[in-house]
Design a protein around this motif. Structure first.
Motif, PDB file in Angstrom:
ATOM      1  N   GLY A   1      -5.531  -0.550   8.862  1.00 32.76           N
ATOM      2  CA  GLY A   1      -4.619  -0.167   9.930  1.00 32.76           C
ATOM      3  C   GLY A   1      -5.098  -0.471  11.332  1.00 32.76           C
ATOM      4  O   GLY A   1      -4.566   0.061  12.297  1.00 32.76           O
ATOM      5  N   SER A   2      -6.090  -1.340  11.468  1.00 30.42           N
ATOM      6  CA  SER A   2      -6.618  -1.645  12.798  1.00 30.42           C
ATOM      7  C   SER A   2      -5.967  -2.865  13.445  1.00 30.42           C
ATOM      8  O   SER A   2      -6.479  -3.383  14.432  1.00 30.42           O
ATOM      9  CB  SER A   2      -8.138  -1.823  12.739  1.00 30.42           C
ATOM     10  N   CYS A   3      -4.844  -3.315  12.881  1.00 23.24           N
ATOM     11  CA  CYS A   3      -4.090  -4.449  13.431  1.00 23.24           C
ATOM     12  C   CYS A   3      -4.965  -5.694  13.549  1.00 23.24           C
ATOM     13  O   CYS A   3      -5.047  -6.326  14.595  1.00 23.24           O
ATOM     14  CB  CYS A   3      -3.450  -4.098  14.772  1.00 23.24           C
ATOM     15  N   SER A   4      -5.638  -6.024  12.418  1.00 26.02           N
ATOM     16  CA  SER A   4      -6.483  -7.217  12.467  1.00 26.02           C
ATOM     17  C   SER A   4      -6.376  -8.115  11.235  1.00 26.02           C
ATOM     18  O   SER A   4      -7.104  -9.094  11.142  1.00 26.02           O
ATOM     19  CB  SER A   4      -7.947  -6.815  12.671  1.00 26.02           C
ATOM     20  N   CYS A   5      -5.440  -7.807  10.293  1.00 28.15           N
ATOM     21  CA  CYS A   5      -5.399  -8.641   9.091  1.00 28.15           C
ATOM     22  C   CYS A   5      -3.998  -9.096   8.676  1.00 28.15           C
ATOM     23  O   CYS A   5      -3.874 -10.065   7.942  1.00 28.15           O
ATOM     24  CB  CYS A   5      -6.058  -7.919   7.918  1.00 28.15           C
ATOM     25  N   ALA A   6      -2.965  -8.411   9.058  1.00 29.45           N
ATOM     26  CA  ALA A   6      -1.568  -8.742   8.733  1.00 29.45           C
ATOM     27  C   ALA A   6      -1.218  -8.604   7.256  1.00 29.45           C
ATOM     28  O   ALA A   6      -0.231  -9.154   6.808  1.00 29.45           O
ATOM     29  CB  ALA A   6      -1.199 -10.139   9.238  1.00 29.45           C
ATOM     30  N   THR A   7      -2.009  -7.844   6.487  1.00 29.15           N
ATOM     31  CA  THR A   7      -1.680  -7.642   5.071  1.00 29.15           C
ATOM     32  C   THR A   7      -0.827  -6.391   4.852  1.00 29.15           C
ATOM     33  O   THR A   7      -0.710  -5.912   3.726  1.00 29.15           O
ATOM     34  CB  THR A   7      -2.951  -7.571   4.190  1.00 29.15           C
ATOM     35  N   CYS A   8      -0.226  -5.910   5.922  1.00 25.23           N
ATOM     36  CA  CYS A   8       0.721  -4.791   5.822  1.00 25.23           C
ATOM     37  C   CYS A   8       2.089  -5.217   6.369  1.00 25.23           C
ATOM     38  O   CYS A   8       2.904  -4.391   6.758  1.00 25.23           O
ATOM     39  CB  CYS A   8       0.199  -3.558   6.542  1.00 25.23           C
ATOM     40  N   HIS A   9       2.310  -6.527   6.371  1.00 23.76           N
ATOM     41  CA  HIS A   9       3.559  -7.110   6.858  1.00 23.76           C
ATOM     42  C   HIS A   9       4.739  -6.551   6.073  1.00 23.76           C
ATOM     43  O   HIS A   9       4.692  -6.428   4.857  1.00 23.76           O
ATOM     44  CB  HIS A   9       3.470  -8.627   6.688  1.00 23.76           C
ATOM     45  N   VAL A  10       5.815  -6.185   6.783  1.00 20.39           N
ATOM     46  CA  VAL A  10       7.066  -5.740   6.164  1.00 20.39           C
ATOM     47  C   VAL A  10       8.237  -6.326   6.946  1.00 20.39           C
ATOM     48  O   VAL A  10       8.075  -6.771   8.079  1.00 20.39           O
ATOM     49  CB  VAL A  10       7.211  -4.196   6.129  1.00 20.39           C
ATOM     50  N   TYR A  11       9.400  -6.321   6.299  1.00 23.57           N
ATOM     51  CA  TYR A  11      10.649  -6.702   6.953  1.00 23.57           C
ATOM     52  C   TYR A  11      11.431  -5.415   7.203  1.00 23.57           C
ATOM     53  O   TYR A  11      11.839  -4.738   6.260  1.00 23.57           O
ATOM     54  CB  TYR A  11      11.462  -7.649   6.071  1.00 23.57           C
ATOM     55  N   VAL A  12      11.614  -5.066   8.455  1.00 23.91           N
ATOM     56  CA  VAL A  12      12.322  -3.843   8.836  1.00 23.91           C
ATOM     57  C   VAL A  12      13.820  -4.107   8.769  1.00 23.91           C
ATOM     58  O   VAL A  12      14.308  -5.122   9.279  1.00 23.91           O
ATOM     59  CB  VAL A  12      11.908  -3.379  10.256  1.00 23.91           C
ATOM     60  N   ASP A  13      14.554  -3.164   8.178  1.00 24.88           N
ATOM     61  CA  ASP A  13      16.005  -3.262   8.090  1.00 24.88           C
ATOM     62  C   ASP A  13      16.599  -3.364   9.491  1.00 24.88           C
ATOM     63  O   ASP A  13      16.140  -2.694  10.428  1.00 24.88           O
ATOM     64  CB  ASP A  13      16.540  -2.031   7.361  1.00 24.88           C
ATOM     65  N   ASP A  14      17.610  -4.212   9.609  1.00 25.26           N
ATOM     66  CA  ASP A  14      18.247  -4.456  10.913  1.00 25.26           C
ATOM     67  C   ASP A  14      18.660  -3.183  11.644  1.00 25.26           C
ATOM     68  O   ASP A  14      18.586  -3.114  12.867  1.00 25.26           O
ATOM     69  CB  ASP A  14      19.480  -5.347  10.753  1.00 25.26           C
ATOM     70  N   ALA A  15      19.077  -2.168  10.909  1.00 19.17           N
ATOM     71  CA  ALA A  15      19.548  -0.923  11.526  1.00 19.17           C
ATOM     72  C   ALA A  15      18.433  -0.185  12.277  1.00 19.17           C
ATOM     73  O   ALA A  15      18.713   0.661  13.123  1.00 19.17           O
ATOM     74  CB  ALA A  15      20.146  -0.004  10.459  1.00 19.17           C
ATOM     75  N   PHE A  16      17.179  -0.521  11.988  1.00 17.52           N
ATOM     76  CA  PHE A  16      16.059   0.197  12.606  1.00 17.52           C
ATOM     77  C   PHE A  16      15.259  -0.646  13.595  1.00 17.52           C
ATOM     78  O   PHE A  16      14.454  -0.108  14.342  1.00 17.52           O
ATOM     79  CB  PHE A  16      15.133   0.749  11.519  1.00 17.52           C
ATOM     80  N   VAL A  17      15.478  -1.939  13.607  1.00 19.85           N
ATOM     81  CA  VAL A  17      14.685  -2.825  14.470  1.00 19.85           C
ATOM     82  C   VAL A  17      14.760  -2.399  15.936  1.00 19.85           C
ATOM     83  O   VAL A  17      13.745  -2.327  16.630  1.00 19.85           O
ATOM     84  CB  VAL A  17      15.113  -4.302  14.295  1.00 19.85           C
TER      85      VAL A  17
END
Length: 107
Positions: free
Chosen positions: A42-58
């Protein structure tokens, strides 16, 4: 307690009660949601937690900062308009019901 809906690689949905103040990534790891690898914890250094956020929440999310944008440019699955790093999405009451889709691959 807010809820997060994770759409998994196989198309099934896993819904969890989220800890407010925790990230979408932390809640996934805590609840064994498959497909969010979170190698850096969770330190924002690897990008292995990539997700696609639903349009309604972007629009409810703060914009990605420069570091997150740089990492999103190198994700294993295609970057899309709703692409975010789940470690950078903090759960709040306003995000109750957020839906994120786990990409095909993180590495």
């Amino acid at each position: 307690m807010p809820t997060i809906h994770y759409i998994l690689k196989d198309g099934s949905t896993r819904s969890i009660d989220a800890k407010p103040g925790g990230s979408v990534m932390e809640n996934a790891v805590r609840n064994n949601v498959r497909g969010i690898d979170a190698e850096c914890g969770g330190s924002c250094s690897c990008a292995t937690c990539h997700v696609y956020v639903d349009d309604a929440f972007v629009a409810l999310l703060p914009p990605a900062d420069d570091m997150e944008n740089d990492l999103l440019d190198g994700v294993a699955s295609e970057r899309q308009p709703g692409s975010r790093l789940s470690c950078q999405i903090t759960m709040t009451a306003e995000l109750d019901g957020i839906t994120v889709r786990v990409p095909e691959t993180q590495i």
